[in-house]
Design a protein around this motif. Structure first.
Motif, mmCIF file in Angstrom:
data_model
loop_
_atom_site.group_PDB
_atom_site.id
_atom_site.type_symbol
_atom_site.label_atom_id
_atom_site.label_comp_id
_atom_site.label_asym_id
_atom_site.label_seq_id
_atom_site.Cartn_x
_atom_site.Cartn_y
_atom_site.Cartn_z
ATOM 1 N N LYS A 190 0.841 -1.190 0.000
ATOM 2 C CA LYS A 190 0.000 0.000 0.000
ATOM 3 C C LYS A 190 0.881 1.247 0.000
ATOM 4 C CE LYS A 190 -3.475 2.351 2.823
ATOM 5 N NZ LYS A 190 -2.703 3.609 2.843
ATOM 6 N N LEU A 194 -2.888 6.740 -0.568
ATOM 7 C CA LEU A 194 -3.799 5.968 -1.407
ATOM 8 C C LEU A 194 -4.584 4.981 -0.551
ATOM 9 C CD1 LEU A 194 -1.541 5.166 -4.498
ATOM 10 C CD2 LEU A 194 -3.015 7.152 -4.112
ATOM 11 N N LYS A 195 -5.671 4.498 -1.080
ATOM 12 C CA LYS A 195 -6.502 3.535 -0.366
ATOM 13 C C LYS A 195 -5.837 2.157 -0.335
ATOM 14 C CE LYS A 195 -10.202 6.031 0.594
ATOM 15 N NZ LYS A 195 -10.718 6.219 1.962
ATOM 16 N N LYS A 196 -5.278 1.762 -1.470
ATOM 17 C CA LYS A 196 -4.582 0.480 -1.561
ATOM 18 C C LYS A 196 -3.262 0.718 -2.287
ATOM 19 C CE LYS A 196 -7.702 -2.119 -3.509
ATOM 20 N NZ LYS A 196 -8.391 -3.363 -3.950
ATOM 21 N N ARG A 198 -2.725 1.031 -5.521
ATOM 22 C CA ARG A 198 -2.862 2.033 -6.582
ATOM 23 C C ARG A 198 -4.185 2.780 -6.539
ATOM 24 N NH1 ARG A 198 -0.148 -0.996 -11.858
ATOM 25 N NH2 ARG A 198 1.661 -1.818 -10.760
ATOM 26 N N LYS A 199 -5.121 2.326 -5.736
ATOM 27 C CA LYS A 199 -6.443 2.961 -5.694
ATOM 28 C C LYS A 199 -6.360 4.267 -4.914
ATOM 29 C CE LYS A 199 -11.204 2.219 -4.256
ATOM 30 N NZ LYS A 199 -12.153 1.306 -3.593
ATOM 31 N N ALA A 200 -6.744 5.363 -5.582
ATOM 32 C CA ALA A 200 -6.717 6.677 -4.942
ATOM 33 C C ALA A 200 -8.077 6.986 -4.338
ATOM 34 C CB ALA A 200 -6.339 7.739 -5.974
ATOM 35 N N PRO A 201 -8.109 7.875 -3.339
ATOM 36 C CA PRO A 201 -9.413 8.265 -2.782
ATOM 37 C C PRO A 201 -10.254 9.011 -3.812
ATOM 38 C CG PRO A 201 -7.618 9.488 -1.731
ATOM 39 C CD PRO A 201 -6.990 8.485 -2.633
ATOM 40 N N GLN A 202 -11.552 8.981 -3.636
ATOM 41 C CA GLN A 202 -12.452 9.602 -4.596
ATOM 42 C C GLN A 202 -12.227 11.126 -4.636
ATOM 43 O OE1 GLN A 202 -16.547 8.778 -3.824
ATOM 44 N NE2 GLN A 202 -17.303 9.800 -5.653
#
Length: 206
Positions: A190, A194-196, A198-202
């Motif tokens: 992580k 970021l959330k994970k 590669r996942k970014a917050p909205q």
């Protein structure tokens, strides 16, 4: 001083003793326990003592542990046909011995340990089936770390590497099936902010 016998007799006769004794003295009261009828006795809960015995699964584990120790004197490290496999966070140390095709993982039967999952069981059996040794060797495994899927794939690599100790001629067919390749893919870490991995917050514009 002389006292006549008749005067003594008359004095004793004047005294009266009460033959009635009080059953309830002042300040003390004793209640007589009531007798229980047969129906009341049957309603009293009985104290049941159950001897605690080890469940069959634990007994089977103990028997397999004794069996493995009898087959592997000196432990895993003292054996000659041994291979180590890794996958993700799982590590599997595999020992091969001539036998009938038993697979024991952490002192438990492979089917029980891998929860009967056909895919995970296939991972374990593929190297032996590729060379036609599925009923020629017994497999003893000590696995740790990761999940069952990672452990199953680590066991597959460990068996393939142990088969190279049997004969170097096994390298070509095992390499052709891709059983000697260490799968280095792991979960990406992580990242900060970021959330994970590669996942970014909205994103919200306003």
């Amino acid at each position: 001083m002389s006292v006549s016998f008749s005067s003594l007799t008359s004095s004793f006769s004047s005294l009266s003793f009460s033959s009635q004794i009080s059953h309830k003295p002042d300040g003390l009261s004793f209640s007589r326990p009531k007798s229980l009828s047969l129906s009341q006795v049957n309603k009293i809960p009985a104290l049941v003592v159950i001897a605690s015995a080890a469940p069959p699964a634990e007994l089977e584990t103990v028997d397999l542990k004794k069996y493995v120790k009898s087959r592997l004197p000196g432990g895993f490290a003292a054996q000659t046909i041994i291979g180590t496999g890794r996958r993700k966070c799982a590590i599997a140390r595999v020992v091969l011995q001539e036998g009938t095709g038993k697979v024991i993982i952490n002192y438990r039967d492979a089917k029980e340990y891998l929860q009967g999952n056909p895919l995970w069981l296939q991972y374990v059996k593929v190297p032996l089936v590729t060379l036609g040794y599925e009923s020629s060797y017994d497999v003893f495994v000590k696995a740790e770390g990761g999940g069952l899927s990672g452990q199953a794939q680590a066991i597959s690599l460990g068996i393939a590497r142990a088969l190279l100790r049997v004969s170097e001629d096994h390298r070509r067919p095992l390499r052709k099936e891709g059983l000697l390749t260490r799968d280095s893919r792991i979960v990406e870490r992580k990242k900060v902010g970021l959330k994970k991995a590669r996942k970014a917050p909205q994103f919200s514009k306003r």
